[in-house]
Design a protein around this motif. Structure first.
Motif, PDB file in Angstrom:
ATOM      1  N   HIS A 218      39.430  35.801  45.237  1.00 48.64           N
ATOM      2  CA  HIS A 218      39.088  36.679  46.471  1.00 48.64           C
ATOM      3  C   HIS A 218      37.540  37.194  46.296  1.00 48.64           C
ATOM      4  CE1 HIS A 218      39.673  40.642  43.875  1.00 48.64           C
ATOM      5  NE2 HIS A 218      40.253  39.819  43.326  1.00 48.64           N
TER       6      HIS A 218
ATOM      7  N   THR B 228      43.240  39.777  36.779  1.00 46.59           N
ATOM      8  CA  THR B 228      43.999  40.703  36.061  1.00 46.59           C
ATOM      9  C   THR B 228      45.227  39.934  35.277  1.00 46.59           C
ATOM     10  OG1 THR B 228      43.549  42.714  37.304  1.00 46.59           O
ATOM     11  CG2 THR B 228      45.377  42.883  35.885  1.00 46.59           C
TER      12      THR B 228
ATOM     13  N   TRP C  60      33.982  36.607  38.491  1.00 48.26           N
ATOM     14  CA  TRP C  60      33.119  36.649  39.617  1.00 48.26           C
ATOM     15  C   TRP C  60      32.535  35.491  39.900  1.00 48.26           C
ATOM     16  CZ3 TRP C  60      32.835  40.947  42.231  1.00 48.26           C
ATOM     17  CH2 TRP C  60      33.510  42.278  41.733  1.00 48.26           C
TER      18      TRP C  60
ATOM     19  N   ASP D 280      36.851  34.936  30.783  1.00 44.31           N
ATOM     20  CA  ASP D 280      37.172  35.486  32.252  1.00 44.31           C
ATOM     21  C   ASP D 280      35.638  35.505  33.178  1.00 44.31           C
ATOM     22  OD1 ASP D 280      37.122  37.238  34.002  1.00 44.31           O
ATOM     23  OD2 ASP D 280      37.603  39.116  32.730  1.00 44.31           O
TER      24      ASP D 280
ATOM     25  N   SER E 166      38.593  34.878  40.031  1.00 39.95           N
ATOM     26  CA  SER E 166      39.086  35.542  41.453  1.00 39.95           C
ATOM     27  C   SER E 166      38.641  34.855  42.537  1.00 39.95           C
ATOM     28  CB  SER E 166      38.704  36.983  41.398  1.00 39.95           C
ATOM     29  OG  SER E 166      39.148  37.704  40.205  1.00 39.95           O
TER      30      SER E 166
HETATM   31  C1  LIG Z   1      35.339  40.766  34.406  1.00 38.02           C
HETATM   32  C2  LIG Z   1      36.532  41.201  35.304  1.00 38.02           C
HETATM   33  N1  LIG Z   1      37.764  40.554  34.861  1.00 38.02           N
HETATM   34  C3  LIG Z   1      38.753  40.712  35.632  1.00 38.02           C
HETATM   35  C4  LIG Z   1      38.703  41.399  36.860  1.00 38.02           C
HETATM   36  C5  LIG Z   1      40.228  41.644  37.360  1.00 38.02           C
HETATM   37  O1  LIG Z   1      40.326  40.953  38.567  1.00 38.02           O
HETATM   38  P1  LIG Z   1      41.093  41.308  39.835  1.00 38.02           P
HETATM   39  O2  LIG Z   1      40.747  42.507  40.515  1.00 38.02           O
HETATM   40  O3  LIG Z   1      41.160  39.932  40.522  1.00 38.02           O
HETATM   41  O4  LIG Z   1      42.620  41.362  39.355  1.00 38.02           O
HETATM   42  C6  LIG Z   1      37.684  42.349  37.239  1.00 38.02           C
HETATM   43  C7  LIG Z   1      37.621  42.937  38.424  1.00 38.02           C
HETATM   44  O5  LIG Z   1      36.936  43.440  38.958  1.00 38.02           O
HETATM   45  C8  LIG Z   1      36.243  41.982  36.392  1.00 38.02           C
HETATM   46  O6  LIG Z   1      35.186  42.492  36.698  1.00 38.02           O
END
Ligand SMILES: Cc1ncc(COP(=O)(O)O)c(C=O)c1O
Length: 492
Positions: free
Chosen positions: A241, A107, A214, A211, A239
């Motif tokens: 995590h 995010t 995943w 982005d 991410s």
């Molecule tokens: C494609 C995508 N981008 C960004 C995010 C945001 O990730 P985070 O939960 O690590 O903030 C997500 C969350 O599921 C996502 O699916």
């Protein structure tokens, strides 16, 4: 400890809290292990934040292991150097020359990269399958999206990649666009031609930003696709995590500067990051990086074997299918239920009751997340439980219907930032059709906005949202999650 400084000199050998011995190659992990050992042994009298002061007799175990980066992992004056070293090692592993560790997920990374991409009022070529965080990044940065849409596969109802031709076309029509910002792999695990997208962006003289929330494991095994930077992208967020064994919220933002300016990237990153990052989150990113660097190939190999076996087993069940083949991330397990007649939300409820929560479920699709942390037996147990539930929930086979998030055809009346700050009013949803949305409405997961600020509310979008809601989906971020009312821009 005085002034939050890190005391060195404790025993670093064979710490059971570091079972794989990663600390020698992970400076932030090393610092976290040292600090928390001192806290455990009663050798700290912190006169600094956090307010729990390493005690667990007030709010209890919930703060155990919490250590700030600044004044915990190292003194407030020196922690930046420690962080820089962790980030330098990650940049090297991903072939980047700029890297930052975030404690606020992809995010934050999406928002930071939006703030680094262009000037307010400039256009940017963006996938309409974007996560809500990226849309709000565009609001923050004042960028005006030129949408590119993925193709939806009628056989599965799921989105494929954005075609390179769509990006080339958008750049040709909008030569002043500042960047191309795509999501890859998609939420369901479909992948696109990132090298082709990089070539399209670079031919137009702009960066490709990805982005890859995943995809932190991609590129670490010969049978996995390369990660976005290796495919030619200029920046990516991922991410830690999600795909790696790191703390919730841990994320990496990585770039190869040139088309993007490193100083601007830093300013953009800091503008929206906390000044009090959690050291445990950062140390877990560092540890996950050290693990990938040393054992990534072995662990990704196990992951691939596990997912391949699960796909094979699930496909033996009549009517059940999985996403597979070229253009699908090989470590993703996306289960297609339509041919069994079982309803995904009911199956998910049974899985939760069995202690096996999944990442996502809608009527036709279930997405469990399999990571480096999953053993083969563990995933096999899940697979057999899932099959048992599906057998109990069987119904009449049906054709899959694409979820609301995959079928948005946006009609933008106002740029997102202008809409975000416009006066608005609340109307009964039916009366809001034809008006301009003031709010972002996204079934979650996947968090792709079906309505975005500035977009015309169509009957099709409202029907699709209502269908998602009626099917048991959570309508997130709407002022009224029941969808009885919607917020629209006030007419001038
Ligand atoms: C494609 C995508 N981008 C960004 C995010 C945001 O990730 P985070 O939960 O690590 O903030 C997500 C969350 O599921 C996502 O699916």
């Amino acid at each position: 400890m005085e002034g939050g400084g890190r005391v060195v000199g404790d025993d670093r050998t064979a710490d059971p809290r570091d079972p794989r011995g990663l600390r020698a190659d992970a400076p932030l992990l090393d610092a976290w292990l040292t600090f928390t050992a001192q806290a455990r042994d009663g050798r700290l009298t912190p006169m600094s934040v956090p307010g729990h002061k390493q005690r667990t007799d007030l709010t209890g175990a919930v703060t155990a292991g919490d250590a700030p980066l600044y004044g915990g992992l190292d003194s407030i004056k020196h922690a930046d150097l420690l962080l820089q070293e962790g980030e330098r090692r990650a940049a090297q592993l991903w072939g980047a020359d700029w890297c930052r560790f975030s404690v606020a997920g992809s995010t934050h990374g999406n928002q930071a990269l939006s703030l680094a991409a262009g000037q307010p009022g400039q256009q940017i070529v963006v996938t309409r399958l974007l996560h809500r965080s990226l849309l709000l990044g565009l609001v923050l940065a004042g960028l005006e999206p030129v949408w590119v849409l993925p193709e939806v596969d009628p056989a599965t109802g799921l989105p494929g990649p954005v075609p390179v031709s769509a990006v080339r076309g958008a750049l040709a029509r909008h030569p002043a666009a500042c960047a191309v910002f795509l999501g890859d792999p998609s939420y369901v695990g479909t992948t696109g031609d990132l090298a082709g997208h990089a070539a399209a962006a670079h031919d137009a003289g702009v960066p490709l930003i990805v982005d890859a929330a995943w995809a932190a494991h991609l590129g670490f095994h010969p049978d996995l696709p390369p990660h976005a930077l290796a495919a030619g992208a200029d920046a990516m967020v991922t991410s830690a995590h999600k795909a790696l064994p790191a703390y919730t919220q841990a994320a990496l933002v990585l770039a190869r500067s040139g088309r993007l300016d490193a100083a601007r990237l830093d300013r953009a990153f800091e503008a929206t990051h906390t000044t009090s990052p959690a050291g445990a989150i950062m140390a877990s990113t560092d540890a996950a990086r050290a693990l990938l660097a040393r054992d990534g190939k072995e662990l990704c190999g196990r992951l691939l074997r596990t997912v391949t076996a699960a796909r094979r087993r699930l496909r033996e069940v009549p009517g059940l299918d999985v996403l597979d083949g070229p253009g699908v991330e090989p470590a993703k397990l996306t289960v297609l239920l339509a041919g069994t007649g079982a309803h995904g939300i009911a199956v998910e409820a049974d899985l939760v009751a069995a202690g096996m929560p999944v990442e996502s479920a809608d009527r036709d699709t279930i997405i469990p997340i399999v990571t480096l942390a999953d053993g083969e037996a563990h995933v096999a147990r899940f697979t057999e439980t899932l099959i048992g539930i599906i057998e109990r929930r069987r119904g009449t086979p049906r054709r899959p219907v694409p979820a609301a998030a995959w079928t948005v055809v946006p009609e933008m009346a106002l740029p997102p930032r202008e809409a975000f700050f416009s006066p608005n009013e609340t109307l009964p949803a039916t009366a809001a059709v034809g008006r301009v949305s003031a709010e972002l409405v996204a079934p979650y997961p996947p968090g792709v906005p079906v309505l975005a600020p500035g977009e015309v509310i169509t009957a099709a979008a409202l029907d699709a949202l209502r269908a998602a809601h009626a099917d048991g989906g959570r309508i997130a971020y709407a002022a009224d999650p029941t969808l009885a009312t919607l917020q629209v821009i006030t007419r001038r």
